[in-house]
Design an enzyme around this catalytic site. Sequence first.
Site, short mmCIF file in Angstrom:
data_model
loop_
_atom_site.label_atom_id
_atom_site.label_comp_id
_atom_site.label_asym_id
_atom_site.label_seq_id
_atom_site.Cartn_x
_atom_site.Cartn_y
_atom_site.Cartn_z
N GLU A 1 -11.88 19.45 -32.55
CA GLU A 1 -10.80 19.88 -33.43
C GLU A 1 -9.55 20.19 -32.61
OE1 GLU A 1 -11.35 19.25 -36.36
OE2 GLU A 1 -13.06 20.26 -37.27
N ASN B 1 -6.49 15.67 -39.22
CA ASN B 1 -5.92 16.64 -38.28
C ASN B 1 -5.96 16.14 -36.84
OD1 ASN B 1 -8.59 16.84 -37.61
ND2 ASN B 1 -8.82 19.02 -38.03
N HIS C 1 -8.65 15.01 -35.24
CA HIS C 1 -9.90 15.20 -34.48
C HIS C 1 -10.59 13.86 -34.20
CE1 HIS C 1 -12.66 15.96 -38.27
NE2 HIS C 1 -12.63 14.68 -37.98
N ASP D 1 -21.75 13.06 -33.16
CA ASP D 1 -21.84 14.45 -33.58
C ASP D 1 -22.91 14.64 -34.65
OD1 ASP D 1 -20.41 13.02 -35.49
OD2 ASP D 1 -18.52 14.02 -35.07
#
Length: 254
Positions: free
Chosen positions: A154, A147, A149, A78
Site C-alpha cells: 500500500e 491507490n 498498490h 499475496d
Amino acid sequence: MDTETIMLVSSFQRMIFASHNAAAQAAADLIISTVRAKPDAVLGLATGGTMEPVYARIVAAFKKGAVSFAQVTSFNLDEYVDLPPDHPNSYRSTMDELLFNHIDIDKARTFIPAARSDDSAARADDYERLIAETGGIDLQLLGIGGNGHIGFNEPGSSRDSRTRLVELHQKTIEANARFFDDRPMPSHAITMGIGTILSARNIAVVATGTTKADAVHAATLGGFDAACPASALQEHKHVSWFLDAAAAGQKAAA
Ligand code: F6R
C-alpha cells in the site's frame, strides 16, 4: 514485433489496446510465449478482476494444446491473513477456480503466501527462501490498485520491502469488501514486497479502466514516490504495461 521479442529487448513498454480483453489477450500471449520458450519457467501471478480474462485466455490456449504448464512453478503475490484456504474468497480458491483447476500445472508447485497472524513472519521468510531456491521469478504478472498498490504494498511501502504481513489500506478494503458477504473482509494480508517484485526478471502490468488512470500516470512518470508504490517499477529494466485507452488516460472518442 511478437511478444517473445518484446520480452527480450524491452526496457520499458507501454502498450495501449482497444479494450480490456485485447490487453488481457496480449498479456496472456506474453505468459504463454514465456512458458513455451522456457517450459520450467517460474511465474509470479496476481489475482483481481483485471486478471480474470488473462487467465481465461491462458486456459483457452491450454485447451487448444498451445502450451503446457506441467513443469511450471508459480508464486502468487499475496493472500489474506487468517482466511482459510478453502474459503471461496481466498486467493488459493480464486486461483484454483480461474486457472489451476483447468490447466496441467502441478498444484504442489503453485505457491500462495498463506499465513495466520501468529505465524506470518516465519511464513514470509519461508516464501522468500522458496522463491530464491527455485532460481527467482522469470515473469511477474501484476495488476495495480486505484491507490497505486502492487500486490498489497500500500502507499508508504518501502522500495526495498520483502514478503511480510501488511495492514490493508481503507481504499483496498472498500474496493474488495463487496466480495465478502458471509464474514467481514480481512484487515491484513501477506504480500510479496516491492523489493521482491523488483527481483523478478520480467514484469507485466495489466491495468484497465478510468479508475486506474491516475495510478498508471503516477506509476510511469517522475521516479519513485512511496505515495504510489507502483512507481518503483520505473527502476526495473524489463517492464511491459498492458493498458486500455481509459487506464492510459486517453479520452474516449465522442
Ligand atoms: C492481487 C493484487 C492486487 C490487484 C489490484 C488490482 O493479487 O495483488 O494488487 O492486482 O488490487 O485489482 P483489480 O484487478 O481487481 O482491479
